[in-house]
Design a protein around this motif. Structure first.
Motif, mmCIF file in Angstrom:
data_model
loop_
_atom_site.group_PDB
_atom_site.id
_atom_site.type_symbol
_atom_site.label_atom_id
_atom_site.label_comp_id
_atom_site.label_asym_id
_atom_site.label_seq_id
_atom_site.Cartn_x
_atom_site.Cartn_y
_atom_site.Cartn_z
ATOM 1 N N ASP A 32 0.822 -1.211 0.000
ATOM 2 C CA ASP A 32 0.000 0.000 0.000
ATOM 3 C C ASP A 32 0.856 1.262 0.000
ATOM 4 O OD1 ASP A 32 -2.634 1.268 0.170
ATOM 5 O OD2 ASP A 32 -2.034 1.840 2.198
ATOM 6 N N ARG A 33 2.112 1.128 0.359
ATOM 7 C CA ARG A 33 3.007 2.282 0.362
ATOM 8 C C ARG A 33 3.335 2.769 -1.039
ATOM 9 N NH1 ARG A 33 7.647 0.491 4.648
ATOM 10 N NH2 ARG A 33 8.697 2.275 3.686
ATOM 11 N N ILE A 34 3.245 1.880 -2.030
ATOM 12 C CA ILE A 34 3.647 2.263 -3.383
ATOM 13 C C ILE A 34 2.570 2.046 -4.439
ATOM 14 C CG2 ILE A 34 6.149 2.061 -3.103
ATOM 15 C CD1 ILE A 34 5.963 -0.808 -4.073
ATOM 16 N N TYR A 35 1.487 1.336 -4.058
ATOM 17 C CA TYR A 35 0.437 1.046 -5.033
ATOM 18 C C TYR A 35 -0.939 1.454 -4.510
ATOM 19 C CZ TYR A 35 3.772 -1.876 -7.604
ATOM 20 O OH TYR A 35 4.857 -2.336 -8.316
ATOM 21 N N ALA A 36 -1.806 1.805 -5.448
ATOM 22 C CA ALA A 36 -3.225 1.926 -5.153
ATOM 23 C C ALA A 36 -3.829 0.552 -5.398
ATOM 24 C CB ALA A 36 -3.869 2.966 -6.065
ATOM 25 N N ILE A 37 -4.215 -0.133 -4.327
ATOM 26 C CA ILE A 37 -4.568 -1.546 -4.408
ATOM 27 C C ILE A 37 -6.062 -1.736 -4.629
ATOM 28 C CG2 ILE A 37 -4.580 -3.737 -3.159
ATOM 29 C CD1 ILE A 37 -2.136 -2.736 -1.598
ATOM 30 N N GLU A 38 -6.370 -2.581 -5.575
ATOM 31 C CA GLU A 38 -7.739 -3.039 -5.787
ATOM 32 C C GLU A 38 -7.791 -4.528 -5.484
ATOM 33 O OE1 GLU A 38 -10.983 -3.881 -9.376
ATOM 34 O OE2 GLU A 38 -9.185 -2.672 -9.781
ATOM 35 N N ILE A 39 -8.686 -4.929 -4.581
ATOM 36 C CA ILE A 39 -8.842 -6.342 -4.249
ATOM 37 C C ILE A 39 -9.887 -6.934 -5.189
ATOM 38 C CG2 ILE A 39 -9.390 -8.018 -2.456
ATOM 39 C CD1 ILE A 39 -6.925 -6.367 -1.851
ATOM 40 N N THR A 40 -9.471 -7.937 -5.953
ATOM 41 C CA THR A 40 -10.384 -8.518 -6.920
ATOM 42 C C THR A 40 -9.976 -9.960 -7.225
ATOM 43 O OG1 THR A 40 -11.267 -8.330 -9.174
ATOM 44 C CG2 THR A 40 -8.996 -7.637 -8.837
ATOM 45 N N ASP A 41 -10.961 -10.778 -7.589
ATOM 46 C CA ASP A 41 -10.672 -12.135 -8.028
ATOM 47 C C ASP A 41 -10.764 -12.261 -9.545
ATOM 48 O OD1 ASP A 41 -13.359 -11.874 -8.392
ATOM 49 O OD2 ASP A 41 -13.940 -13.636 -7.232
ATOM 50 N N THR A 42 -10.900 -11.126 -10.218
ATOM 51 C CA THR A 42 -10.980 -11.101 -11.678
ATOM 52 C C THR A 42 -9.673 -10.580 -12.263
ATOM 53 O OG1 THR A 42 -13.362 -10.661 -11.555
ATOM 54 C CG2 THR A 42 -12.265 -10.215 -13.656
ATOM 55 N N ASP A 43 -8.932 -11.472 -12.870
ATOM 56 C CA ASP A 43 -7.681 -11.119 -13.543
ATOM 57 C C ASP A 43 -6.743 -10.299 -12.657
ATOM 58 O OD1 ASP A 43 -5.887 -11.116 -15.663
ATOM 59 O OD2 ASP A 43 -6.699 -9.269 -16.532
#
Length: 321
Positions: A32-43
């Motif tokens: 989370d320090r370097i990325y905007a995280i999206e939690i997903t089970d799609t690809d």
């Protein structure tokens, strides 16, 4: 500057995978320090998984394994791993379980031996709910012949029921039986840390390389003795000798009171950052073909479904007809 996007999937963990738990998880916090995280089970761009299921096998993307159990990472199924294991290299980062606990910063707090001794603590505590853990149960039984050892867990309970707060309970005692579930190099859970931060003297059994994590002068390491009988005799000696008791309490909990590289968040961050810095870093030479992972996933699902299918003649079968 906005952070680059990344899609992650978390699966096969021991805790509920809700938003709060995932966001508090060590690996998530680092990314989370370097990325905007999206939690997903799609690809997803990567899957971070543990050892409590097989869902990770259905994903073709890079897989990062994490375990809080005494299990080895299977590099035919994962590309990278946070584990207990040595060595630390570009594929594996050793991250002991105790580092994930909120009490971890207390390992660096100074201690006052005189104040602890003045508390006149009771003899020894024991909190165990694993009836198969013979080593620790045997020590409890033998040490109880010397003085009562108060058991606040499910096994050998003698305090009127299981205690609700383990750390608070063991803080009332001079000693604590702090045994791991197994003895394996690097396998260090929260048990020793929880005892140390309460200013007890842990009677520890487990990781044969525990001196890489903690100052062995601050606790009684059973693996330093020829037998459990010798351990018991030493516990008696410390119990009866205030100067020896004080020596243990005067030691820092970590060697030179310095954080190890295994627990250093910046070290873990850099290791994880290197993994994600390019698509090439995702390629794992020992990983089997992605199609094989999906084959295993489908096979395991089929076996579980078949195993749980009601058999003819059973009540469940008749109800499904």
């Amino acid at each position: 500057m906005s952070k680059p996007q990344i899609k992650l999937m978390f699966t096969d963990f021991w805790f509920p995978l809700n938003k709060e738990n995932i966001q508090n998880f060590f690996v998530y916090r680092l990314l989370d320090r370097i990325y905007a995280i999206e939690i997903t089970d799609t690809d997803p761009d990567a899957v971070i998984y543990s050892c409590f299921g097989f869902e990770h096998l259905k994903y073709n993307c890079p897989r990062i394994f994490y375990t809080g159990e005494n299990k080895r990472p299977n590099f035919n199924h994962c590309d990278y791993a946070f584990s207990f294991d040595y060595p630390v290299n570009e594929r594996n980062f050793r991250l002991p379980l105790y580092r994930l606990y909120p009490q971890y910063p207390q390992l660096f707090e100074p201690r006052d031996p005189d104040k602890i001794i003045a508390e006149k603590r009771q003899f020894c505590s024991f909190v165990n709910s694993n009836a198969k853990a013979k080593e620790r149960i045997n020590l409890f039984d033998q040490l109880s012949k010397y003085k009562q050892v108060d058991s606040g867990g499910k096994v050998r309970n003698n305090v009127g029921g299981r205690v609700s707060d383990k750390v608070k309970f063991i803080s009332n005692y001079k000693f604590n039986i702090a045994f791991e579930n197994a003895s394996y190099p690097g396998y260090a859970t929260e048990k020793l840390m929880e005892a140390l931060i309460t200013n007890t003297i842990p009677i520890y059994w487990g990781d044969p390389k525990i001196s890489n994590d903690f100052n062995t002068k601050a606790f009684i390491n059973c693996l330093d003795f020829e037998s459990m009988d010798a351990v018991i005799e030493h516990v008696k000696k410390v119990d009866q000798n205030e100067d020896l008791y004080r020596e243990y309490l005067s030691e820092p909990l970590l060697v030179d009171n310095v954080e190890t590289d295994f627990c250093n968040e910046e070290k873990g961050f850099q290791w994880l950052k290197d993994i994600f810095k390019s698509k090439k870093a995702y390629v794992s030479p020992r990983r089997k073909k992605a199609q094989l992972g999906i084959y295993y996933y489908k096979l395991i699902k089929h076996v579980i479904k078949k195993r749980n299918k009601p058999r003819p003649g059973s009540i469940l079968y008749s109800q499904t007809k």
